[in-house]
Motif scaffolding. Structure first.
Motif, PDB file in Angstrom:
ATOM      1  N   VAL A   1      10.999  78.934  47.621  1.00  0.00           N
ATOM      2  CA  VAL A   1      11.519  79.566  48.831  1.00  0.00           C
ATOM      3  C   VAL A   1      12.372  78.561  49.602  1.00  0.00           C
ATOM      4  O   VAL A   1      13.488  78.867  50.050  1.00  0.00           O
ATOM      5  N   ILE A   2      11.858  77.357  49.736  1.00  0.00           N
ATOM      6  CA  ILE A   2      12.598  76.313  50.453  1.00  0.00           C
ATOM      7  C   ILE A   2      13.872  75.943  49.709  1.00  0.00           C
ATOM      8  O   ILE A   2      14.940  75.782  50.304  1.00  0.00           O
ATOM      9  N   ARG A   3      13.777  75.813  48.393  1.00  0.00           N
ATOM     10  CA  ARG A   3      14.946  75.445  47.594  1.00  0.00           C
ATOM     11  C   ARG A   3      16.060  76.481  47.739  1.00  0.00           C
ATOM     12  O   ARG A   3      17.240  76.139  47.826  1.00  0.00           O
ATOM     13  N   MET A   4      15.687  77.769  47.760  1.00  0.00           N
ATOM     14  CA  MET A   4      16.685  78.808  47.914  1.00  0.00           C
ATOM     15  C   MET A   4      17.312  78.787  49.316  1.00  0.00           C
ATOM     16  O   MET A   4      18.498  79.099  49.477  1.00  0.00           O
ATOM     17  N   ALA A   5      16.523  78.405  50.293  1.00  0.00           N
ATOM     18  CA  ALA A   5      17.054  78.331  51.661  1.00  0.00           C
ATOM     19  C   ALA A   5      18.001  77.152  51.838  1.00  0.00           C
ATOM     20  O   ALA A   5      18.916  77.189  52.667  1.00  0.00           O
TER      21      ALA A   5
ATOM     22  N   LEU B   1      11.718  79.942  58.728  1.00  0.00           N
ATOM     23  CA  LEU B   1      12.420  81.029  58.053  1.00  0.00           C
ATOM     24  C   LEU B   1      11.838  82.382  58.442  1.00  0.00           C
ATOM     25  O   LEU B   1      12.573  83.346  58.696  1.00  0.00           O
ATOM     26  N   MET B   2      10.514  82.438  58.482  1.00  0.00           N
ATOM     27  CA  MET B   2       9.851  83.700  58.804  1.00  0.00           C
ATOM     28  C   MET B   2      10.100  84.085  60.254  1.00  0.00           C
ATOM     29  O   MET B   2      10.441  85.244  60.559  1.00  0.00           O
ATOM     30  N   ARG B   3       9.954  83.123  61.156  1.00  0.00           N
ATOM     31  CA  ARG B   3      10.107  83.410  62.583  1.00  0.00           C
ATOM     32  C   ARG B   3      11.518  83.868  62.922  1.00  0.00           C
ATOM     33  O   ARG B   3      11.716  84.805  63.709  1.00  0.00           O
ATOM     34  N   GLU B   4      12.516  83.220  62.308  1.00  0.00           N
ATOM     35  CA  GLU B   4      13.911  83.547  62.594  1.00  0.00           C
ATOM     36  C   GLU B   4      14.445  84.661  61.692  1.00  0.00           C
ATOM     37  O   GLU B   4      15.618  85.011  61.765  1.00  0.00           O
TER      38      GLU B   4
ATOM     39  N   ILE C   1      -3.579  88.680  46.120  1.00  0.00           N
ATOM     40  CA  ILE C   1      -2.858  87.975  45.063  1.00  0.00           C
ATOM     41  C   ILE C   1      -1.678  87.195  45.653  1.00  0.00           C
ATOM     42  O   ILE C   1      -1.416  86.041  45.274  1.00  0.00           O
ATOM     43  N   PHE C   2      -0.961  87.806  46.583  1.00  0.00           N
ATOM     44  CA  PHE C   2       0.145  87.150  47.269  1.00  0.00           C
ATOM     45  C   PHE C   2      -0.325  85.866  47.938  1.00  0.00           C
ATOM     46  O   PHE C   2       0.295  84.796  47.802  1.00  0.00           O
ATOM     47  N   ALA C   3      -1.436  85.931  48.658  1.00  0.00           N
ATOM     48  CA  ALA C   3      -1.959  84.762  49.368  1.00  0.00           C
ATOM     49  C   ALA C   3      -2.372  83.649  48.411  1.00  0.00           C
ATOM     50  O   ALA C   3      -2.226  82.464  48.714  1.00  0.00           O
ATOM     51  N   ALA C   4      -2.889  84.022  47.245  1.00  0.00           N
ATOM     52  CA  ALA C   4      -3.333  83.022  46.273  1.00  0.00           C
ATOM     53  C   ALA C   4      -2.151  82.308  45.619  1.00  0.00           C
ATOM     54  O   ALA C   4      -2.220  81.096  45.351  1.00  0.00           O
ATOM     55  N   ARG C   5      -1.051  83.015  45.363  1.00  0.00           N
ATOM     56  CA  ARG C   5       0.090  82.433  44.651  1.00  0.00           C
ATOM     57  C   ARG C   5       1.122  81.816  45.587  1.00  0.00           C
ATOM     58  O   ARG C   5       1.849  80.909  45.192  1.00  0.00           O
ATOM     59  N   PHE C   6       1.233  82.313  46.806  1.00  0.00           N
ATOM     60  CA  PHE C   6       2.218  81.813  47.762  1.00  0.00           C
ATOM     61  C   PHE C   6       1.516  81.579  49.112  1.00  0.00           C
ATOM     62  O   PHE C   6       1.792  82.282  50.092  1.00  0.00           O
ATOM     63  N   PRO C   7       0.593  80.627  49.167  1.00  0.00           N
ATOM     64  CA  PRO C   7      -0.247  80.481  50.362  1.00  0.00           C
ATOM     65  C   PRO C   7       0.516  80.157  51.645  1.00  0.00           C
ATOM     66  O   PRO C   7       0.162  80.671  52.715  1.00  0.00           O
ATOM     67  N   LEU C   8       1.554  79.347  51.577  1.00  0.00           N
ATOM     68  CA  LEU C   8       2.299  78.988  52.787  1.00  0.00           C
ATOM     69  C   LEU C   8       3.141  80.164  53.279  1.00  0.00           C
ATOM     70  O   LEU C   8       3.208  80.418  54.490  1.00  0.00           O
ATOM     71  N   THR C   9       3.758  80.871  52.353  1.00  0.00           N
ATOM     72  CA  THR C   9       4.545  82.047  52.734  1.00  0.00           C
ATOM     73  C   THR C   9       3.649  83.120  53.331  1.00  0.00           C
ATOM     74  O   THR C   9       3.977  83.727  54.364  1.00  0.00           O
ATOM     75  N   HIS C  10       2.501  83.348  52.709  1.00  0.00           N
ATOM     76  CA  HIS C  10       1.586  84.351  53.249  1.00  0.00           C
ATOM     77  C   HIS C  10       1.092  83.956  54.629  1.00  0.00           C
ATOM     78  O   HIS C  10       1.022  84.791  55.544  1.00  0.00           O
ATOM     79  N   ALA C  11       0.746  82.677  54.810  1.00  0.00           N
ATOM     80  CA  ALA C  11       0.247  82.229  56.110  1.00  0.00           C
ATOM     81  C   ALA C  11       1.307  82.408  57.189  1.00  0.00           C
ATOM     82  O   ALA C  11       0.999  82.815  58.322  1.00  0.00           O
TER      83      ALA C  11
END
Length: 234
Positions: A24-28, A51-54, A214-224
């Motif tokens: 996610v960061i690399r794409m940004a 990214l999420m907030r903005e 499943i989302f939270a397990a694979r992408f914990p920072l994005t989910h949080a």
């Protein structure tokens, strides 16, 4: 007659996924060709939260999850409304369907209270549930018998299946990118701290909850970050 099976599960399983929080960061940071792989976790969390907030949503579209599902058709049809996804469903045109039907368990909220746009569901009485159970079992058994009779008479599967009710189970795969998944979760879950309150049907919320696990397990920072920012898709 083939025995039929009544189920009350909503099955969602991880099949595959693409990417991770670092992607996610690399794409940004594509314009400066930076990655998130060498950042401290706190820095990664801070950047994804930004990214999420903005509401910079495109970087999340580069990661995706493929789920395997077993759902009654009336739930599958709600899933199909989320059109930014790819769905491969078992076909009743080419294969004989399995005799598996959804029957809600006792205690499932089943009585709508209030007016349209401002209602809630309550549990209902024992008599109401028994009436629902009797009607569902009787209808499913009768429809399955007709389906089997039509197949035995040589009627094509693609037409014979039309007599089956929407509580019969279907199965398949759905692939959805993270941005679209967060949109689905914002609509199909009811969380008190969400900025916009969802009002999902009971069964599709069970589906969404399994997807979120499943989302939270694979992408914990994005989910949080999604959860921290009011569960609004970027």
């Amino acid at each position: 007659m083939t025995d039929i099976n009544f189920r009350n599960d909503i099955t969602i399983q991880l099949d595959d996924w693409m990417g991770d929080d670092a992607k996610v960061i690399r794409m940004a940071k594509a314009s400066i060709k930076k990655t998130g792989g060498d950042m401290e976790e706190a820095a990664r969390m801070g950047f994804i939260n930004f990214l999420m907030r903005e509401r910079h949503g495109v970087p999340f579209e580069h990661c995706a999850i493929t789920f395997y599902f077993e759902l009654p058709i009336f739930v599958m049809r709600q899933l199909a409304k989320h059109r930014i996804s790819s769905i491969s469903e078992a076909s009743g045109r080419y294969t004989e369907l399995a005799p598996e039907f959804y029957l809600a368990q006792a205690g499932r909220p089943m009585v709508q209270v209030g007016k349209a746009g401002a209602y809630q569901f309550e549990r209902g009485t024992y008599q109401q549930f028994q009436g629902y159970r009797f009607a569902t079992e009787a209808t499913s058994k009768r429809a399955w018998a007709y389906y089997r009779d039509l197949l035995a008479e040589g009627v094509a599967r693609e037409l014979a299946r039309s007599v089956l009710p929407v509580n019969i189970y279907t199965s398949g795969y759905v692939t959805v990118n993270l941005r679209s998944l967060m949109n689905l979760l914002s609509l199909r879950t009811a969380e008190e701290h969400a900025v916009i309150q969802g009002h999902p049907q009971y069964e599709i919320e069970l589906m969404a909850q399994e997807m979120e696990r499943i989302f939270a397990a694979r992408f914990p920072l994005t989910h949080a970050a999604f959860d921290r920012n009011g569960r609004v898709a970027p």
